[in-house]
Scaffold this active site. Structure first.
Site, PDB file in Angstrom:
ATOM      1  N   ASP A 174     -10.795  39.017  16.152  1.00  0.00           N
ATOM      2  CA  ASP A 174     -10.466  40.416  16.335  1.00  0.00           C
ATOM      3  C   ASP A 174      -9.015  40.656  15.933  1.00  0.00           C
ATOM      4  O   ASP A 174      -8.121  39.852  16.238  1.00  0.00           O
ATOM      5  CB  ASP A 174     -10.697  40.820  17.784  1.00  0.00           C
ATOM      6  CG  ASP A 174     -10.683  42.324  17.954  1.00  0.00           C
ATOM      7  OD1 ASP A 174     -11.754  42.936  17.783  1.00  0.00           O
ATOM      8  OD2 ASP A 174      -9.604  42.886  18.217  1.00  0.00           O
ATOM      9  N   LYS A 216      -5.808  54.639  23.392  1.00  0.00           N
ATOM     10  CA  LYS A 216      -4.522  54.997  22.781  1.00  0.00           C
ATOM     11  C   LYS A 216      -4.010  53.742  22.092  1.00  0.00           C
ATOM     12  O   LYS A 216      -3.628  52.786  22.751  1.00  0.00           O
ATOM     13  CB  LYS A 216      -3.527  55.410  23.865  1.00  0.00           C
ATOM     14  CG  LYS A 216      -3.633  56.856  24.288  1.00  0.00           C
ATOM     15  CD  LYS A 216      -2.252  57.400  24.714  1.00  0.00           C
ATOM     16  CE  LYS A 216      -2.335  58.845  25.148  1.00  0.00           C
ATOM     17  NZ  LYS A 216      -2.345  59.004  26.615  1.00  0.00           N
ATOM     18  N   GLU A 257     -15.883  50.658  12.414  1.00  0.00           N
ATOM     19  CA  GLU A 257     -16.640  51.667  13.163  1.00  0.00           C
ATOM     20  C   GLU A 257     -16.114  53.080  12.909  1.00  0.00           C
ATOM     21  O   GLU A 257     -15.610  53.749  13.804  1.00  0.00           O
ATOM     22  CB  GLU A 257     -16.670  51.304  14.660  1.00  0.00           C
ATOM     23  CG  GLU A 257     -17.338  49.940  14.854  1.00  0.00           C
ATOM     24  CD  GLU A 257     -17.620  49.563  16.318  1.00  0.00           C
ATOM     25  OE1 GLU A 257     -17.361  50.375  17.213  1.00  0.00           O
ATOM     26  OE2 GLU A 257     -18.119  48.439  16.535  1.00  0.00           O
ATOM     27  N   PRO A 285     -27.074  52.192  15.415  1.00  0.00           N
ATOM     28  CA  PRO A 285     -27.639  53.532  15.341  1.00  0.00           C
ATOM     29  C   PRO A 285     -27.663  54.223  16.712  1.00  0.00           C
ATOM     30  O   PRO A 285     -28.074  53.633  17.703  1.00  0.00           O
ATOM     31  CB  PRO A 285     -29.078  53.291  14.874  1.00  0.00           C
ATOM     32  CG  PRO A 285     -29.080  51.956  14.261  1.00  0.00           C
ATOM     33  CD  PRO A 285     -27.976  51.181  14.885  1.00  0.00           C
ATOM     34  N   ARG A 334     -19.113  46.380  30.937  1.00  0.00           N
ATOM     35  CA  ARG A 334     -18.632  46.805  32.256  1.00  0.00           C
ATOM     36  C   ARG A 334     -19.781  47.143  33.191  1.00  0.00           C
ATOM     37  O   ARG A 334     -19.559  47.493  34.345  1.00  0.00           O
ATOM     38  CB  ARG A 334     -17.715  48.027  32.108  1.00  0.00           C
ATOM     39  CG  ARG A 334     -16.445  47.686  31.363  1.00  0.00           C
ATOM     40  CD  ARG A 334     -15.498  48.867  31.254  1.00  0.00           C
ATOM     41  NE  ARG A 334     -14.574  48.595  30.153  1.00  0.00           N
ATOM     42  CZ  ARG A 334     -14.657  49.160  28.958  1.00  0.00           C
ATOM     43  NH1 ARG A 334     -15.587  50.055  28.694  1.00  0.00           N
ATOM     44  NH2 ARG A 334     -13.803  48.834  28.009  1.00  0.00           N
ATOM     45  N   GLU A 388     -20.384  42.525  12.759  1.00  0.00           N
ATOM     46  CA  GLU A 388     -19.688  42.217  14.014  1.00  0.00           C
ATOM     47  C   GLU A 388     -20.726  42.355  15.107  1.00  0.00           C
ATOM     48  O   GLU A 388     -21.387  43.389  15.200  1.00  0.00           O
ATOM     49  CB  GLU A 388     -18.544  43.213  14.251  1.00  0.00           C
ATOM     50  CG  GLU A 388     -17.785  42.971  15.548  1.00  0.00           C
ATOM     51  CD  GLU A 388     -16.915  44.161  15.980  1.00  0.00           C
ATOM     52  OE1 GLU A 388     -16.030  44.574  15.216  1.00  0.00           O
ATOM     53  OE2 GLU A 388     -17.156  44.664  17.091  1.00  0.00           O
ATOM     54  N   TYR A 423     -20.559  45.002  24.592  1.00  0.00           N
ATOM     55  CA  TYR A 423     -19.355  45.639  24.045  1.00  0.00           C
ATOM     56  C   TYR A 423     -18.331  45.877  25.143  1.00  0.00           C
ATOM     57  O   TYR A 423     -18.600  45.643  26.320  1.00  0.00           O
ATOM     58  CB  TYR A 423     -19.683  46.905  23.262  1.00  0.00           C
ATOM     59  CG  TYR A 423     -20.392  48.016  24.010  1.00  0.00           C
ATOM     60  CD1 TYR A 423     -21.780  48.112  23.976  1.00  0.00           C
ATOM     61  CD2 TYR A 423     -19.685  48.977  24.714  1.00  0.00           C
ATOM     62  CE1 TYR A 423     -22.439  49.134  24.640  1.00  0.00           C
ATOM     63  CE2 TYR A 423     -20.335  50.017  25.379  1.00  0.00           C
ATOM     64  CZ  TYR A 423     -21.712  50.089  25.345  1.00  0.00           C
ATOM     65  OH  TYR A 423     -22.363  51.102  26.003  1.00  0.00           O
ATOM     66  N   TYR A 430     -16.232  37.369  25.176  1.00  0.00           N
ATOM     67  CA  TYR A 430     -17.363  36.951  24.342  1.00  0.00           C
ATOM     68  C   TYR A 430     -16.971  35.911  23.288  1.00  0.00           C
ATOM     69  O   TYR A 430     -17.672  35.673  22.328  1.00  0.00           O
ATOM     70  CB  TYR A 430     -18.068  38.140  23.681  1.00  0.00           C
ATOM     71  CG  TYR A 430     -17.193  39.250  23.134  1.00  0.00           C
ATOM     72  CD1 TYR A 430     -15.951  38.993  22.580  1.00  0.00           C
ATOM     73  CD2 TYR A 430     -17.656  40.576  23.150  1.00  0.00           C
ATOM     74  CE1 TYR A 430     -15.176  40.018  22.066  1.00  0.00           C
ATOM     75  CE2 TYR A 430     -16.888  41.605  22.641  1.00  0.00           C
ATOM     76  CZ  TYR A 430     -15.640  41.320  22.106  1.00  0.00           C
ATOM     77  OH  TYR A 430     -14.888  42.334  21.597  1.00  0.00           O
TER      78      TYR A 430
END
Ligand SMILES: *[C@@H]1O[C@H](CO)[C@@H](O)[C@H](O)[C@H]1NC(C)=O
Ligand SMILES: *[C@@H]1O[C@H](CO)[C@@H](O)[C@H](O)[C@H]1NC(C)=O
Ligand SMILES: *[C@@H]1O[C@H](CO)[C@@H](O)[C@H](O)[C@H]1NC(C)=O
Length: 523
Positions: free
Chosen positions: A45, A136, A202, A249, A281, A321, A326, A369
């Protein structure tokens, strides 16, 4: 003529208690798909470069040893922060840096620096998490060092680097401002870094992340611009370009894909999208073992493939990815033995459905992950990935009867030719997992049941359901760990006598190599 090994696997619920050999002429052992030889690939990442010093972790001898065992693979460097990163060169062209010229053995992160960076990274993760929650993102400047370290890491571990460029540098008319990318490409070209490229991460959530809206058609034009720029370069004119790295999707995301393909399909070598099963979460162990959740990958994939087929038939599709959950993963699940079911099922299913490459978020760094943890030790999914690399070849074979046992979704099976670098031709590897408490068995048909079987069974080092939360894994009963920072253990299979049934312990992941199956498709 060698006998055609038609493997018919039957789980109890298909009722025919026994062996089902299909007609060898309608040869069902034919290859139904062929994936890229780098099918199982990994990501880093871009948050690792949020402060450039953390990139030095990639020079750790241990990290390099672990990476080497996963090659051949792509290493994609990208993610949310790639669209906030600006290349800010520090050196003059002439004073070429030293990292790249050093031979691989000489690049070594001193242990004391490694210790310090590991500690500081733990702190850094808290800052990054706060940014993610508030959406942010601050602009990050990176220098030649980031690219040098990435290149040296991938080159020395035998991986192919894919670098994600910032697509949120826009001009007044909202087209991509390519000037920063141009200077990065020029630097990489001056160093002769062989690598490929992406643009934007994304894009469907650019508005949420940065208040900028870019539609699919515009994005496709931006990619076309990048491709033109690459064509002008002596060094990158036939390098890879992949995109648009859209989220899975949902709502209008496939519209972005459609618009993108209409203007940009020609520019890319593969169309990429991202997939996660659940929200980190808000998930549970039950989700990680739920066959219904594992199956959602199939419906999302079909949706993407249909759209691609409609607008640009024949275009290769990759998972650019992907991981379990997530939001950085689900701590205590994504980094434990439990994560292996989602990971192995994803590899199995993606190959069957026709995705050519699957890039696991992440190799090291970011979230929970990761394959290699914050202490730079390998987690269960790392070991699973290494075994997959060694045992599984690119040819996907059909498993007869598989769909008819849809009711027993807790025993999941996939069949590939065996990796020919590890075994001689004709061998097949049965990938299987048992998510079940209920009895079921795998029957092996006669021509194959006489084959020698080498079993590689992965289980938690702790018994029972609690063991699923473990961060250690046993292979055939022995806990897997590195011998030292430069040596991985031997991965020994256990030889099973020929038999018509294969046993899978509860909550286990396994590879069965049928060494003399003599499958025609695998010769
Ligand atoms: C590593 O770099 C060397 C020298 O530029 C090159 O010959 C080799 O192909 C590279 N390997 C990889 C995996 O990129
Ligand atoms: C693109 O960005 C560069 C660097 O920030 C700037 O100098 C240039 O004016 C921009 N070009 C356009 C067309 O906006
Ligand atoms: C899966 O595990 C359960 C529980 O131990 C067992 O009863 C079942 O037979 C196993 N399935 C296979 C295919 O071996």
């Amino acid at each position: 003529m060698k006998p055609v090994a038609v493997l018919v696997l039957c789980v109890l619920s298909c009722q025919t208690d026994g062996v089902n050999i299909t007609d060898p002429d309608r040869n069902s052992s034919a290859v139904i798909r062929r994936v890229d030889r780098r099918f199982l690939s990994v990501t880093i990442d871009a948050s690792l470069a949020s402060e450039e010093k953390f990139m030095y972790l990639l020079s750790s001898p241990k990290v390099r040893t672990l990476a080497k065992a996963l090659s051949p693979a792509f290493l994609r460097f990208g993610g949310t922060r790639q669209d906030f990163m600006v290349f800010s060169p520090q050196r003059h062209q002439q004073e070429s840096g030293s990292t790249a010229d050093q031979s691989c053995d000489k690049v070594e992160l001193p242990w004391w620096l490694e210790e310090r960076l590991k500690k500081e990274w733990t702190q850094q993760q808290l800052i990054l998490m706060r940014e993610d929650l508030q959406r942010k993102y601050s602009r990050v400047k990176f220098t030649e060092y980031t690219v040098d370290l990435l290149h040296s890491f991938t080159n020395c571990s035998g991986m192919d680097l894919i670098f994600g460029l910032n697509a949120l540098l826009r001009t007044a008319d909202n087209s991509w401002n390519s000037s920063n990318a141009r200077s990065l490409l020029q630097y990489c070209e001056s160093r002769r870094y062989r690598m490929s490229w992406e643009l934007g991460n994304e894009p469907n959530s650019f508005e949420k992340k940065a208040g900028i809206r870019v539609d699919g058609y515009q994005l496709g034009q931006d990619f076309t611009r990048l491709r033109e720029m690459m064509s002008e370069s002596k060094f990158y004119h036939d390098a890879g370009l992949f995109g648009p790295d859209i989220g899975q999707p949902r709502d209008r995301r496939t519209d972005i894909l459609e618009g993108f393909l209409r203007s940009g399909a020609e520019a890319v070598d593969a169309c990429t999208w991202h997939h996660y099963y659940v929200n980190g979460r808000d998930t549970s162990l039950e989700d990680f073992l739920d066959p219904e959740i594992l199956d959602t990958l199939a419906s999302k994939t079909k949706e993407v493939l249909e759209k691609v087929k409609l607008v640009s038939p024949g275009k290769t599709v990759w998972l650019g990815e992907t991981s379990s959950a997530y939001g950085g993963g689900a701590a205590g699940l994504s980094d434990t033995f439990a994560a292996g079911f989602m990971w192995l099922d994803k590899l199995g299913l993606a190959a069957v459905l026709g995705l050519r490459v699957v890039m696991r978020q992440v190799f090291i760094g970011s979230g929970s992950y990761h394959l290699v943890d914050e202490n730079l030790d390998p987690l269960p999914d790392y070991w699973l990935s290494v075994l997959y690399k060694r045992l599984v070849g690119p040819e996907v074979l059909k498993i007869e009867g598989f769909s008819s046992v849809a009711r027993s979704k807790r025993v999941r099976l996939y069949l590939h030719c065996t990796n020919r670098n590890s075994y001689s031709g004709g061998a097949v590897t049965l990938i299987s997992m048992n998510l079940s408490k209920k009895p079921a068995r795998i029957s092996v048909p006669a021509p194959v049941s006489s084959s020698t079987v080498e079993a590689f069974v992965l289980q938690s080092d702790q018994p029972g359901k609690e063991g699923l939360y473990s961060r250690s894994v046993k292979l055939n009963g022995e806990v897997l760990k590195m011998v030292d920072d430069k040596t991985l253990p031997d991965f020994k299979g256990s030889r099973l006598p020929p038999a018509e049934r294969l046993q899978l312990p509860a909550y286990s992941l396994a590879f069965f190599v049928l060494t003399d199956a003599r499958a025609a498709a695998c010769i």
